[in-house]
Motif scaffolding. Structure first.
Motif: not given
Lengths: 150, 139
Positions: A71-73, A116-120, B89-93, B111-112
């Motif tokens: 999920p998005k962060s 993720s929902r809460k972050a948003k 998000e927006y690049m289809a390929d 991330r992480g």
């Protein structure tokens, strides 16, 4: 000739010779094993058996099917609201952002989605609170200005 | 719907940039002070951002730095974040090289472990900038 063990509907069958496998119900993705192999392998991935199934692509391994996308962060938005909205709500959003990957790595996929929902939510809430505060501030200023001008 | 959203965001950004370029939050009363600072006297991580943005838009990077150094430092990081975000998000390929590259960058920087580092840095910064020795050490 190699004799194969196979697992069909959770039950182990065999050992069977190559030409008896199809009759026993072995399909492309059925796990099979014979002496010399290190692990159970989908039948179509075994070189000797691949001719049985034609040119069917190998099946998607089960772990990839079960594992949902990360999920998005919303980290960028959380940082942005922390710097621009001047409210500590953005920091809460960052805490939830960190939680998304934590939960995901612990295989708690439902928890990751919730984080993720809460972050948003906190990032948006922070932005709305700041916009509201600014609006109130301007309105109060304008009212004061109107009164003092008279 | 997508186009209306893009147009609205663009207009909002242009107006915001014009306001912060032309008016100084230092001397104009129409910029609200940080509510946290007014209530507690403590500086939050966002304090000084408005003045810093005004200085940045007027190309005074050193002055911007004195108002909110961490925000100034984080701008390149956020730009990279927005770039990869838009591509993913927006690049289809998804087989394109730039897509896979963005995915890698996103995984490493946003991330992480990276999120935890960001959290620690921001909380550390909030504490540090309220210590009496801060001015002597950094400004």
């Amino acid at each position: 000739m190699n004799k194969y063990l196979c697992i069909i509907n959770g039950e182990q069958y065999g050992p069977l010779e190559k030409d008896k496998l199809i009759a026993a119900g072995v399909k492309a993705e059925t796990p099979v094993w014979c002496e010399g192999m290190t692990r159970w392998t989908p039948a179509c991935m075994v070189d000797e058996l691949s001719s049985l199934f034609g040119s069917v692509p190998p099946p998607i391994p089960p772990y990839e099917r079960v594992k949902p996308a990360k999920p998005k962060s919303y980290l960028i938005w959380a940082i942005l609201t922390t710097f621009l909205c001047c409210l500590p709500l953005g920091v809460v959003a960052i805490v939830y952002s960190a939680n998304v990957d934590n939960r995901y790595d612990e295989k708690d996929y439902e928890g990751a989605i919730q984080a993720s929902r809460k972050a948003k939510k906190w990032a948006i809430g922070s932005a709305i609170a700041a916009a509201a505060l600014w609006t109130i501030y301007i309105v109060v200023l304008l009212i004061l200005a109107a009164f003092t001008d008279i | 719907m997508g186009y209306i959203k893009i147009i609205m965001v663009t207009i909002f950004c242009i107006v915001a940039v014009m306001i912060y370029l032309l008016f100084s939050p230092e001397s104009s009363i129409y910029f609200p002070k940080c509510p946290v600072y007014m209530l507690t006297g403590l500086q939050c991580p966002g304090c000084g951002s408005q003045r810093a943005i005004h200085e940045l838009l007027n190309l005074n990077i050193a002055a911007a730095f004195t108002y909110n150094p961490l925000m100034v430092i984080s701008i390149p990081y956020l730009l990279v974040g927005f770039g990869t975000h838009i591509i993913l998000e927006y690049m289809a390929d998804s087989s394109k090289k730039i897509y896979r590259y963005s995915l890698k960058v996103n995984d490493i920087l946003f991330r992480g472990l990276a999120v935890k580092i960001v959290l620690v840095v921001i909380i550390g910064y909030s504490i540090l900038r309220n210590l009496p020795c801060y001015d002597i050490l950094f400004l």
